[in-house]
Scaffold this active site. Structure first.
Site, PDB file in Angstrom:
ATOM      1  N   ASN A  11       0.631  -1.660   0.442  1.00 14.42           N
ATOM      2  CA  ASN A  11      -0.255  -0.261  -0.017  1.00 14.42           C
ATOM      3  C   ASN A  11       0.694   1.601   0.431  1.00 14.42           C
ATOM      4  O   ASN A  11      -0.017   2.085  -0.618  1.00 14.42           O
ATOM      5  CB  ASN A  11      -1.182   0.601   1.222  1.00 14.42           C
ATOM      6  CG  ASN A  11      -1.855  -1.364   1.503  1.00 14.42           C
ATOM      7  OD1 ASN A  11      -3.078  -1.179   0.063  1.00 14.42           O
ATOM      8  ND2 ASN A  11      -2.260  -2.175   1.986  1.00 14.42           N
ATOM      9  N   ARG A  18      -3.507  10.013   0.178  1.00 10.17           N
ATOM     10  CA  ARG A  18      -5.378   9.776   0.860  1.00 10.17           C
ATOM     11  C   ARG A  18      -3.545   9.671   2.290  1.00 10.17           C
ATOM     12  O   ARG A  18      -3.235   9.104   2.008  1.00 10.17           O
ATOM     13  CB  ARG A  18      -5.981   8.243   0.891  1.00 10.17           C
ATOM     14  CG  ARG A  18      -6.384   7.896  -0.480  1.00 10.17           C
ATOM     15  CD  ARG A  18      -6.347   6.389  -0.397  1.00 10.17           C
ATOM     16  NE  ARG A  18      -7.548   6.425   0.390  1.00 10.17           N
ATOM     17  CZ  ARG A  18      -8.984   5.257   0.634  1.00 10.17           C
ATOM     18  NH1 ARG A  18      -8.435   4.641  -0.184  1.00 10.17           N
ATOM     19  NH2 ARG A  18      -9.648   4.910   2.053  1.00 10.17           N
ATOM     20  N   ALA A  77       1.620  -3.350   6.978  1.00 12.94           N
ATOM     21  CA  ALA A  77       1.810  -3.968   7.867  1.00 12.94           C
ATOM     22  C   ALA A  77       1.780  -4.917   7.831  1.00 12.94           C
ATOM     23  O   ALA A  77       1.596  -5.801   8.853  1.00 12.94           O
ATOM     24  CB  ALA A  77       0.046  -4.198   6.854  1.00 12.94           C
ATOM     25  N   HIS A  80       4.011  -6.464  11.436  1.00 13.50           N
ATOM     26  CA  HIS A  80       3.099  -6.388  12.348  1.00 13.50           C
ATOM     27  C   HIS A  80       2.871  -8.394  12.717  1.00 13.50           C
ATOM     28  O   HIS A  80       2.194  -8.594  13.646  1.00 13.50           O
ATOM     29  CB  HIS A  80       1.710  -6.451  12.666  1.00 13.50           C
ATOM     30  CG  HIS A  80       1.929  -4.381  12.603  1.00 13.50           C
ATOM     31  ND1 HIS A  80       2.830  -3.882  13.240  1.00 13.50           N
ATOM     32  CD2 HIS A  80       1.302  -3.758  11.446  1.00 13.50           C
ATOM     33  CE1 HIS A  80       2.709  -2.753  12.776  1.00 13.50           C
ATOM     34  NE2 HIS A  80       1.679  -2.270  11.724  1.00 13.50           N
ATOM     35  N   ASP A  87      11.835 -14.317   8.217  1.00  8.59           N
ATOM     36  CA  ASP A  87      13.202 -15.665   8.485  1.00  8.59           C
ATOM     37  C   ASP A  87      14.421 -14.687   7.364  1.00  8.59           C
ATOM     38  O   ASP A  87      15.034 -15.330   7.521  1.00  8.59           O
ATOM     39  CB  ASP A  87      12.734 -17.008   7.762  1.00  8.59           C
ATOM     40  CG  ASP A  87      11.463 -17.051   9.094  1.00  8.59           C
ATOM     41  OD1 ASP A  87      12.229 -17.396  10.299  1.00  8.59           O
ATOM     42  OD2 ASP A  87      10.870 -18.452   9.411  1.00  8.59           O
ATOM     43  N   HIS A 100       9.553   3.443   9.498  1.00  6.69           N
ATOM     44  CA  HIS A 100       8.178   3.776   9.504  1.00  6.69           C
ATOM     45  C   HIS A 100       7.405   5.387   9.537  1.00  6.69           C
ATOM     46  O   HIS A 100       8.283   6.209  10.130  1.00  6.69           O
ATOM     47  CB  HIS A 100       7.332   3.741  10.758  1.00  6.69           C
ATOM     48  CG  HIS A 100       7.595   1.967  10.509  1.00  6.69           C
ATOM     49  ND1 HIS A 100       6.318   1.081  10.199  1.00  6.69           N
ATOM     50  CD2 HIS A 100       8.151   1.029  11.720  1.00  6.69           C
ATOM     51  CE1 HIS A 100       7.261  -0.586  10.200  1.00  6.69           C
ATOM     52  NE2 HIS A 100       7.866  -0.302  11.490  1.00  6.69           N
ATOM     53  N   LEU A 101       6.463   5.642   8.579  1.00  3.42           N
ATOM     54  CA  LEU A 101       6.237   6.695   8.800  1.00  3.42           C
ATOM     55  C   LEU A 101       5.207   7.172   9.570  1.00  3.42           C
ATOM     56  O   LEU A 101       5.708   8.702   9.941  1.00  3.42           O
ATOM     57  CB  LEU A 101       5.700   7.064   7.619  1.00  3.42           C
ATOM     58  CG  LEU A 101       6.178   6.774   5.904  1.00  3.42           C
ATOM     59  CD1 LEU A 101       5.094   6.734   4.714  1.00  3.42           C
ATOM     60  CD2 LEU A 101       6.745   8.604   5.590  1.00  3.42           C
ATOM     61  N   SER A 102       4.402   6.670  10.079  1.00  4.65           N
ATOM     62  CA  SER A 102       3.551   6.750  11.333  1.00  4.65           C
ATOM     63  C   SER A 102       4.510   6.357  12.623  1.00  4.65           C
ATOM     64  O   SER A 102       5.196   5.781  12.573  1.00  4.65           O
ATOM     65  CB  SER A 102       2.361   6.222  10.986  1.00  4.65           C
ATOM     66  OG  SER A 102       2.049   4.837  11.011  1.00  4.65           O
ATOM     67  N   ARG A 111      -0.090  -2.485  16.091  1.00  4.31           N
ATOM     68  CA  ARG A 111       0.092  -1.932  15.578  1.00  4.31           C
ATOM     69  C   ARG A 111       1.281  -1.716  16.266  1.00  4.31           C
ATOM     70  O   ARG A 111       2.397  -1.712  15.656  1.00  4.31           O
ATOM     71  CB  ARG A 111      -0.142  -0.455  14.313  1.00  4.31           C
ATOM     72  CG  ARG A 111      -0.697  -0.680  13.563  1.00  4.31           C
ATOM     73  CD  ARG A 111      -1.198   0.558  13.263  1.00  4.31           C
ATOM     74  NE  ARG A 111      -2.108   0.507  11.615  1.00  4.31           N
ATOM     75  CZ  ARG A 111      -2.007   0.273  11.181  1.00  4.31           C
ATOM     76  NH1 ARG A 111      -1.556   0.794  10.486  1.00  4.31           N
ATOM     77  NH2 ARG A 111      -3.206   0.823  10.440  1.00  4.31           N
TER      78      ARG A 111
HETATM   79  O1  CA2 Z   1       3.874   4.023   9.172  1.00  7.34           O
HETATM   80  C1  CA2 Z   1       3.880   3.163   8.210  1.00  7.34           C
HETATM   81  O2  CA2 Z   1       4.982   3.376   7.732  1.00  7.34           O
HETATM   82  C2  CA2 Z   1       3.075   1.822   8.309  1.00  7.34           C
HETATM   83  O3  CA2 Z   1       4.497   0.918   7.777  1.00  7.34           O
HETATM   84  C3  CA2 Z   1       2.903   1.985   7.445  1.00  7.34           C
HETATM   85  C4  CA2 Z   1       1.922   0.519   7.242  1.00  7.34           C
HETATM   86  C5  CA2 Z   1       0.855   0.768   8.205  1.00  7.34           C
HETATM   87  O4  CA2 Z   1      -0.017  -0.635   8.216  1.00  7.34           O
HETATM   88  C6  CA2 Z   1       1.865   0.337   9.267  1.00  7.34           C
HETATM   89  O5  CA2 Z   1       1.306  -0.105  10.797  1.00  7.34           O
HETATM   90  C7  CA2 Z   1       2.738   1.337   9.395  1.00  7.34           C
HETATM   91  C8  CA2 Z   1       0.504   1.150   5.988  1.00  7.34           C
HETATM   92  C9  CA2 Z   1       0.569   1.655   4.791  1.00  7.34           C
HETATM   93  C10 CA2 Z   1      -0.542   2.417   4.256  1.00  7.34           C
HETATM   94  O6  CA2 Z   1       0.078   3.796   3.184  1.00  7.34           O
HETATM   95  C11 CA2 Z   1      -1.082   4.581   2.952  1.00  7.34           C
HETATM   96  C12 CA2 Z   1      -0.872   5.174   2.146  1.00  7.34           C
HETATM   97  C13 CA2 Z   1      -1.459   5.556   1.471  1.00  7.34           C
HETATM   98  C14 CA2 Z   1      -3.199   5.331   1.800  1.00  7.34           C
HETATM   99  C15 CA2 Z   1      -3.076   4.568   2.756  1.00  7.34           C
HETATM  100  C16 CA2 Z   1      -2.706   3.588   2.576  1.00  7.34           C
END
Ligand code: CA2
Length: 147
Positions: A11, A18, A77, A80, A87, A100-102, A111
């Protein structure tokens, strides 16, 4: 000069379209450019692969063995629950940085656990695009320490 493999999980190709409040407004192409610029400043180059498929990411980690000196990985994701990535990374001897961005620790409970963190040198989270620059700088610093 070393090659740093920047790996992007599921993703992340949608970045910039978004959820800017969670992940920032930077597109994946822009993150790759930020990483490449940070690497160039330290004399390295960046190879990038994004995939929505766990097996493709496993293959990319295998193909980095003996070829890339470091991996900077945002597993999305998969962080997690994807033990095949755990491995695969355990078989890789180079420098490994999770990014991670967030800040997953400030989000939903599911998470807050990473199956990647135990097999990497370090993790950078919550700093949005700046985290990619810092992750590459961290990889370059560890490479210098290991040289
Ligand atoms: O914070 C991060 O970089 C994550 O790896 C991003 C993942 C999330 O599942 C992890 O918990 C933390 C999700 C990436 C989804 O990216 C999107 C980008 C635009 C719109 C929707 C999802």
């Amino acid at each position: 000069m070393a090659t740093i493999l920047l790996l992007s999980g599921p993703n992340l190709n949608l970045l910039g379209e978004r959820d800017p409040e969670q992940y920032g407004a930077t597109t994946l192409d822009e993150l790759v450019a930020i990483a490449a610029e940070a690497a160039a400043k330290r004399g390295h180059d960046v190879e990038h692969l994004q995939s929505n498929h766990e097996g493709a990411l496993v293959d990319a980690i295998h193909s980095a063995r003996g070829r890339c000196a470091a991996i900077v990985f945002n597993p999305g994701a998969f962080s997690h629950y994807a033990y095949a990535l755990t491995d695969a990374l355990a078989t890789y001897d180079g420098v490994k940085i999770e990014v991670h961005l967030s800040n997953p620790y400030a989000r939903e409970a599911w998470r807050r656990h990473s199956v990647i963190s135990p097999v990497v040198d370090g993790t950078i989270a919550g700093l949005r695009a700046a985290g990619y620059r810092l992750a590459v700088e961290a990889a370059a610093t560890l490479l210098e320490e290991r040289a």
